[in-house]
Write a protein that holds these residues in place. Sequence first.
Motif, PDB file in Angstrom:
ATOM      1  N   LEU A   1     141.896  51.828  -3.675  1.00  0.00           N
ATOM      2  CA  LEU A   1     140.478  51.474  -3.599  1.00  0.00           C
ATOM      3  C   LEU A   1     139.870  51.911  -2.266  1.00  0.00           C
ATOM      4  O   LEU A   1     138.700  52.324  -2.215  1.00  0.00           O
ATOM      5  CB  LEU A   1     140.311  49.963  -3.801  1.00  0.00           C
ATOM      6  CG  LEU A   1     140.716  49.446  -5.193  1.00  0.00           C
ATOM      7  CD1 LEU A   1     140.518  47.938  -5.284  1.00  0.00           C
ATOM      8  CD2 LEU A   1     139.933  50.157  -6.297  1.00  0.00           C
ATOM      9  N   ASN A   2     140.646  51.842  -1.176  1.00  0.00           N
ATOM     10  CA  ASN A   2     140.162  52.385   0.098  1.00  0.00           C
ATOM     11  C   ASN A   2     139.911  53.881  -0.001  1.00  0.00           C
ATOM     12  O   ASN A   2     138.923  54.410   0.521  1.00  0.00           O
ATOM     13  CB  ASN A   2     141.181  52.102   1.209  1.00  0.00           C
ATOM     14  CG  ASN A   2     141.083  50.689   1.744  1.00  0.00           C
ATOM     15  OD1 ASN A   2     140.184  49.937   1.379  1.00  0.00           O
ATOM     16  ND2 ASN A   2     142.021  50.318   2.594  1.00  0.00           N
TER      17      ASN A   2
ATOM     18  N   ARG B   1     139.219  55.463  -2.731  1.00  0.00           N
ATOM     19  CA  ARG B   1     138.014  55.616  -3.582  1.00  0.00           C
ATOM     20  C   ARG B   1     136.747  55.537  -2.741  1.00  0.00           C
ATOM     21  O   ARG B   1     135.830  56.356  -2.883  1.00  0.00           O
ATOM     22  CB  ARG B   1     138.010  54.524  -4.637  1.00  0.00           C
ATOM     23  CG  ARG B   1     136.752  54.481  -5.508  1.00  0.00           C
ATOM     24  CD  ARG B   1     136.586  53.122  -6.158  1.00  0.00           C
ATOM     25  NE  ARG B   1     136.360  52.069  -5.155  1.00  0.00           N
ATOM     26  CZ  ARG B   1     136.256  50.776  -5.424  1.00  0.00           C
ATOM     27  NH1 ARG B   1     136.387  50.362  -6.683  1.00  0.00           N
ATOM     28  NH2 ARG B   1     136.037  49.900  -4.465  1.00  0.00           N
ATOM     29  N   ASP B   2     136.694  54.526  -1.841  1.00  0.00           N
ATOM     30  CA  ASP B   2     135.505  54.385  -1.003  1.00  0.00           C
ATOM     31  C   ASP B   2     135.326  55.589  -0.088  1.00  0.00           C
ATOM     32  O   ASP B   2     134.195  56.017   0.182  1.00  0.00           O
ATOM     33  CB  ASP B   2     135.614  53.103  -0.172  1.00  0.00           C
ATOM     34  CG  ASP B   2     135.627  51.851  -1.048  1.00  0.00           C
ATOM     35  OD1 ASP B   2     135.166  51.929  -2.206  1.00  0.00           O
ATOM     36  OD2 ASP B   2     136.115  50.801  -0.561  1.00  0.00           O
TER      37      ASP B   2
ATOM     38  N   ALA C   1     133.625  58.614  -1.724  1.00  0.00           N
ATOM     39  CA  ALA C   1     132.171  58.481  -1.914  1.00  0.00           C
ATOM     40  C   ALA C   1     131.703  59.022  -3.250  1.00  0.00           C
ATOM     41  O   ALA C   1     130.715  59.760  -3.351  1.00  0.00           O
ATOM     42  CB  ALA C   1     131.426  59.180  -0.784  1.00  0.00           C
TER      43      ALA C   1
ATOM     44  N   LYS D   1     133.509  50.093   7.310  1.00  0.00           N
ATOM     45  CA  LYS D   1     132.563  49.925   6.208  1.00  0.00           C
ATOM     46  C   LYS D   1     131.375  49.064   6.583  1.00  0.00           C
ATOM     47  O   LYS D   1     130.608  48.639   5.719  1.00  0.00           O
ATOM     48  CB  LYS D   1     133.278  49.295   5.003  1.00  0.00           C
ATOM     49  CG  LYS D   1     134.444  50.121   4.482  1.00  0.00           C
ATOM     50  CD  LYS D   1     135.150  49.409   3.341  1.00  0.00           C
ATOM     51  CE  LYS D   1     136.349  50.201   2.865  1.00  0.00           C
ATOM     52  NZ  LYS D   1     137.078  49.496   1.794  1.00  0.00           N
TER      53      LYS D   1
ATOM     54  N   GLU E   1     130.076  45.630   4.782  1.00  0.00           N
ATOM     55  CA  GLU E   1     130.688  45.539   3.458  1.00  0.00           C
ATOM     56  C   GLU E   1     132.198  45.288   3.513  1.00  0.00           C
ATOM     57  O   GLU E   1     132.800  44.956   2.518  1.00  0.00           O
ATOM     58  CB  GLU E   1     130.431  46.850   2.682  1.00  0.00           C
ATOM     59  CG  GLU E   1     128.974  47.127   2.409  1.00  0.00           C
ATOM     60  CD  GLU E   1     128.360  46.022   1.569  1.00  0.00           C
ATOM     61  OE1 GLU E   1     129.047  45.532   0.637  1.00  0.00           O
ATOM     62  OE2 GLU E   1     127.205  45.647   1.830  1.00  0.00           O
ATOM     63  N   GLY E   2     132.800  45.498   4.673  1.00  0.00           N
ATOM     64  CA  GLY E   2     134.259  45.380   4.741  1.00  0.00           C
ATOM     65  C   GLY E   2     134.691  44.188   5.583  1.00  0.00           C
ATOM     66  O   GLY E   2     134.012  43.792   6.527  1.00  0.00           O
TER      67      GLY E   2
END
Length: 631
Positions: free
Chosen positions: A414-415, A417-418, A421, A465, A468-469
């Motif tokens: 998931l990291n 994935r972020d 972008a 982030k 958001e993180g």
Amino acid sequence: MQADPHAMMQAGLNLIAQAMSIYDDDLQLVTCNRPFREMFDLPPELARPGAPFEATIRYLVQRGEYGPVDDEDVAVRRRVEQALAFQPHYMERSRANGRTISVEGAPLPQGGWVTVYTDITHIKQHEGLLRARSEELSEQLLTRAEELAATNRKLQATNAALSEAKRELTEMEARIRLTTEMMPAHIAHVGADRVYTYSNRRLNAIMPGRPSNILGLHMADVLGTQAYQAVLPYVEIAQEGRASSFEFTDEASSRRIRTATTPDGDGGVYILSQDVTEETQTRNALQQTRRRELAAQMTSGMAHDFSNLLTIILGSQSRLLRMELSDEAQPLVSATLSAAKRGGRLLDRIAAMTTGRDYTPTPCDPAALLRDLKTLATSALPDGVRFSLEDRLGPGRLMLDSGQVQDSLLNLILNARDACAGAGRITLTAARLKETWLEFTVTDTGPGFSPEALKRGLDPFYTTKGGEGSGLGLAMVYDMAKLAGGRVRLENTATGARVTLRLPLREAPRPAEPGLALLVEDSPDLRDAIRDMLRAQGHSVIEAASTEEALTLATQVPGVTLILSDITLEGAATGLDLLDRLPANAPPCYLMTSLRPDHPLHRAAKSRAPVLRKPFTGADLGQFLATGQQP
């Protein structure tokens, strides 16, 4: 009727032409042959086993065997003292009856000595005849010939003694070599030129990939550049006369090696090396557990107070929302509520990291784990991000905490994935590394880590982030890896970022089939109860109360199919010590304990082998042996 071996041996000795006698350390006769009795005309009592050497000598002195003597007691005592300080010898002696004999004595490995008497009267007469009939030969030549004959006879006696000594030394060297080759360590010696002069041929077992036969080779050629540079400073210290002990990581085999060096006093060095990879992994796991406990103690009070404050804030803001507020105040209250709820989630993450569950490996099919992970990951990725999985592990079950490993890998995906972008490629690769590590690698095609992120990415609360993180994702992956005795590495590639998660590679034990079970338990009552449970499941049982007894049975009794051992045993050694000292081909070992789950030994055991908590029933034991998991 079976023949008497002693009688057969005596009959054979009697057929020998020479006289022979064997005396022990106490100067008592062990055996002699008939020619010995006949040559010296001994009475029967002096030819029987146990006859004193002193009595025999006194009899011969009285018979005039040694010629006229001034003092009988002195003559006897002198020969007895010579016998007590026995040395290999050869001599020729003229007897009172005019005969000439040679006397050859040699020590025995078990103590005592054997003496052979040969009548050489005819040989001496021949030598005299040769002298009388060879007037043309010079006196000097005849004398030299006689000396040469006598010297040759002495040389033969000396060669026999040397051959026996060589045989004993060869057997001793073979026993020492066998002992050193059985040790779970590499023992070697290098000279002042750092060339190996001795090795117990265990280097390949300690540092895979190295040769076993290294005699005559230089350390640099055997170890390779990295390992040689790691040990060189300590070898130099030993060559200066100081012993040392150190650890280093052998990059070629990914093994952690503990080495001790000792000077030999002549510029050379004795070297002892052990593979402590598993010990180091366990030690790292225990250190991480202690850090967790300390963090939990430090944060628990703060989190409690902070949680109370957040509860007050949430309650106040909820009351404000029910009031009639201006249009400008309404968004502020909503934002405050959102921030307070985010703070609550952050507290939950901190609690999970500081007081979360331990890393508890159980037998796991990694292929199935990765298939499930791919299903979870694919559903969480946008259409523009492609995910690929490369499983290079091969068949077989491994010891893993499947839940924590899957959560950590999903976190990394998931990291990634972020970082992509919305568009890119993520690849997860699983492989074995030199049969020491289980390595998971997650790569992406994003922008990669910044220099600061490479340094601080694993730190709690560090995030790129923004709001958001939480900054706890990678920190929790790192926490899990350290609890398992592994490691995490962040780096960049030419196309993006790469995160490598390494965990200790532990093969899962084979499910226990009915066979011969070794039960290791120091409580007799518990042994009785567990023995009955094992027998009820079809096992035959042998038992031990200590690590030493268990090792003896495990290595010397054929057919042992499983070992079930308590962690705390009789003596100082534990069930973990038993695990460490079992040979590579030992049957699977299962542990059981009544220690608390937070006890250091219990925690260390769970990262090494399946552990069953006491008390348990026969059904619990059967399920445990079949699956390796706590029922």
